[in-house]
Motif scaffolding. Structure first.
Motif, PDB file in Angstrom:
ATOM      1  N   ARG A 226       0.833  -1.191   0.000  1.00  0.00           N
ATOM      2  CA  ARG A 226       0.000   0.000   0.000  1.00  0.00           C
ATOM      3  C   ARG A 226       0.877   1.253   0.000  1.00  0.00           C
ATOM      4  NH1 ARG A 226      -4.475  -0.351   4.446  1.00  0.00           N
ATOM      5  NH2 ARG A 226      -5.116  -2.032   3.019  1.00  0.00           N
ATOM      6  N   ASP A 231      -4.069   0.341  -2.569  1.00  0.00           N
ATOM      7  CA  ASP A 231      -3.615  -1.054  -2.586  1.00  0.00           C
ATOM      8  C   ASP A 231      -3.073  -1.351  -3.981  1.00  0.00           C
ATOM      9  OD1 ASP A 231      -4.048  -2.043   0.022  1.00  0.00           O
ATOM     10  OD2 ASP A 231      -6.206  -2.042  -0.353  1.00  0.00           O
ATOM     11  N   LEU A 232      -1.755  -1.361  -4.114  1.00  0.00           N
ATOM     12  CA  LEU A 232      -1.124  -1.391  -5.429  1.00  0.00           C
ATOM     13  C   LEU A 232      -1.356  -2.698  -6.178  1.00  0.00           C
ATOM     14  CD1 LEU A 232       2.273   0.302  -4.481  1.00  0.00           C
ATOM     15  CD2 LEU A 232       0.205   1.373  -5.384  1.00  0.00           C
ATOM     16  N   VAL A 240      -5.265   2.286 -10.244  1.00  0.00           N
ATOM     17  CA  VAL A 240      -4.061   2.710  -9.540  1.00  0.00           C
ATOM     18  C   VAL A 240      -3.423   3.896 -10.263  1.00  0.00           C
ATOM     19  CG1 VAL A 240      -1.711   2.046  -8.898  1.00  0.00           C
ATOM     20  CG2 VAL A 240      -3.602   0.469  -8.486  1.00  0.00           C
ATOM     21  N   PHE A 244      -3.044   7.875  -8.842  1.00  0.00           N
ATOM     22  CA  PHE A 244      -1.776   8.595  -8.730  1.00  0.00           C
ATOM     23  C   PHE A 244      -1.799   9.888  -9.546  1.00  0.00           C
ATOM     24  CE2 PHE A 244       0.394   4.540  -7.331  1.00  0.00           C
ATOM     25  CZ  PHE A 244       0.777   5.040  -6.098  1.00  0.00           C
ATOM     26  N   LEU A 265       9.148   4.708  -7.585  1.00  0.00           N
ATOM     27  CA  LEU A 265       8.225   3.572  -7.619  1.00  0.00           C
ATOM     28  C   LEU A 265       8.095   3.027  -9.038  1.00  0.00           C
ATOM     29  CD1 LEU A 265       6.013   1.985  -5.892  1.00  0.00           C
ATOM     30  CD2 LEU A 265       4.371   3.585  -6.917  1.00  0.00           C
ATOM     31  N   LEU A 267       5.783  -0.112 -11.107  1.00  0.00           N
ATOM     32  CA  LEU A 267       4.734  -1.131 -11.061  1.00  0.00           C
ATOM     33  C   LEU A 267       4.814  -1.959 -12.332  1.00  0.00           C
ATOM     34  CD1 LEU A 267       1.938   1.310  -9.917  1.00  0.00           C
ATOM     35  CD2 LEU A 267       3.023  -0.423  -8.470  1.00  0.00           C
ATOM     36  N   ARG A 285      -4.707  -6.417 -12.903  1.00  0.00           N
ATOM     37  CA  ARG A 285      -3.986  -5.845 -11.773  1.00  0.00           C
ATOM     38  C   ARG A 285      -2.473  -5.924 -11.972  1.00  0.00           C
ATOM     39  NH1 ARG A 285      -8.650  -8.024  -9.994  1.00  0.00           N
ATOM     40  NH2 ARG A 285      -9.820  -6.882  -8.410  1.00  0.00           N
ATOM     41  N   VAL A 289       5.748  -4.704  -7.650  1.00  0.00           N
ATOM     42  CA  VAL A 289       5.972  -3.322  -7.241  1.00  0.00           C
ATOM     43  C   VAL A 289       7.383  -3.203  -6.677  1.00  0.00           C
ATOM     44  CG1 VAL A 289       4.856  -3.801  -5.022  1.00  0.00           C
ATOM     45  CG2 VAL A 289       5.194  -1.439  -5.733  1.00  0.00           C
TER      46      VAL A 289
END
Length: 306
Positions: A226, A231-232, A240, A244, A265, A267, A285, A289
């Protein structure tokens, strides 16, 4: 014997008794045998499932047996996950497999034992393993913190404590290009990995926090990551990214990766899964990460593997 193309309503609810895993040059497959001795065969796809034999009497290279053993271990884990998910969906119970080698490393047989479902299967019945990322600082774990100022011995001690808490195998070092050290542990069906780098002062400190969790049930405990209340690995990738952007962050997409440079970061989306008719199915999803100390002139983060 039924092939996987026949699996459906006709076999729904059968109670598995044994599982057989076999590897051949043409690929790996497994066979589920139920209590009525009906067999159901499934092929396995993925890295290491096919190989070519040497010509004539050429001996196998010394590393070959280890490679097959690693592939077989990964496939036994995959089979165990598939079978227990299926028995839970069809019978309301889970399946444990006790494996033994028939012809190590290419032939294995497993005896199936059914048990009550894990409480984590039901929302609110078991606490997840929550990692809260703090860009520029590190991350908070359920019982510890991991800061980018943390020295290597404390990094590995923290990771060992995570393995003990999650009742999984202890971390072992593995080489990853670009890092001084790298270790990872299983968290449910996910993985937490940490990498260290040596600073200008010669001290080895935490350099990257990496979490990954595949699609489907996350195991027990479920790994969650998170940041800013997002909740990534649980929200859809599109949501997501939209969240952001609403928070004012720069988002840079390249292929299946999304970077937020100011946060350090990254993803990652999974490879598309091919279906029987050849079409690709995209997972909605993110499955990986990575967090590093942010730097304006830093290159794209180096992904922790293994």
């Amino acid at each position: 014997m039924r092939d996987e193309g026949d699996v459906g309503a006709a076999v729904y609810g059968r109670v598995p008794a044994r599982v057989v895993l076999r590897g051949e040059p043409g690929g790996w497959h497994y066979v589920i045998v139920d209590k009525a001795s009906t067999e159901e065969r499934h092929g396995l796809a993925g890295p290491g499932v096919r190989w070519r034999t040497g010509g004539g009497n050429d001996p196998e290279p010394p590393w070959w047996r280890r490679r097959l053993a690693d592939a077989a271990e990964a496939m036994r884990e995959t089979i165990a996950w598939r079978l227990t998910d299926r028995t839970f969906a069809e019978l309301g119970v889970e399946a444990d497999i006790a494996w033994f080698a028939v012809d190590d490393p290419v032939s294995w047989e497993g005896l199936v034992t059914l048990r009550d479902p894990d409480p984590a299967r039901f929302p609110g019945r078991a606490a997840p393993f929550l990692i809260t990322l703090e860009p520029g600082r590190g991350a908070l774990l359920p019982d510890a913190s991991l800061l980018f100022s943390t020295r290597a011995p404390d990094v590995w001690a923290t990771l060992a404590a995570v393995a003990e808490r999650c009742a999984t195998a202890p971390p072992t070092p593995s080489p990853v290009c670009g890092w001084a050290g790298h270790q990872g542990v299983r968290v449910g069906r996910g993985r937490l990995a940490l990498s260290t780098e040596r600073g200008a002062d010669g001290v080895e400190r935490l350099g990257e926090i990496f979490g990954t969790r595949g699609p489907g049930w996350g195991g027990s405990p479920e790994l969650r990551v998170r940041l800013d209340g997002i909740d990534l690995l649980d929200e859809t990738a599109a949501d997501v990214v939209a969240l952001f952007r609403e928070l004012g962050h720069e988002v840079v997409r390249r292929g299946r990766t999304v970077r937020l440079p100011a946060l350090g970061l990254m993803l990652s989306e999974p490879e598309p899964e091919p279906t029987a008719d050849g079409d690709a199915v995209l997972e909605e999803r993110f499955t990986g990460v990575s967090l590093q100390p942010p730097s304006d002139d830093a290159p794209a983060p180096r992904w922790a593997r293994g």
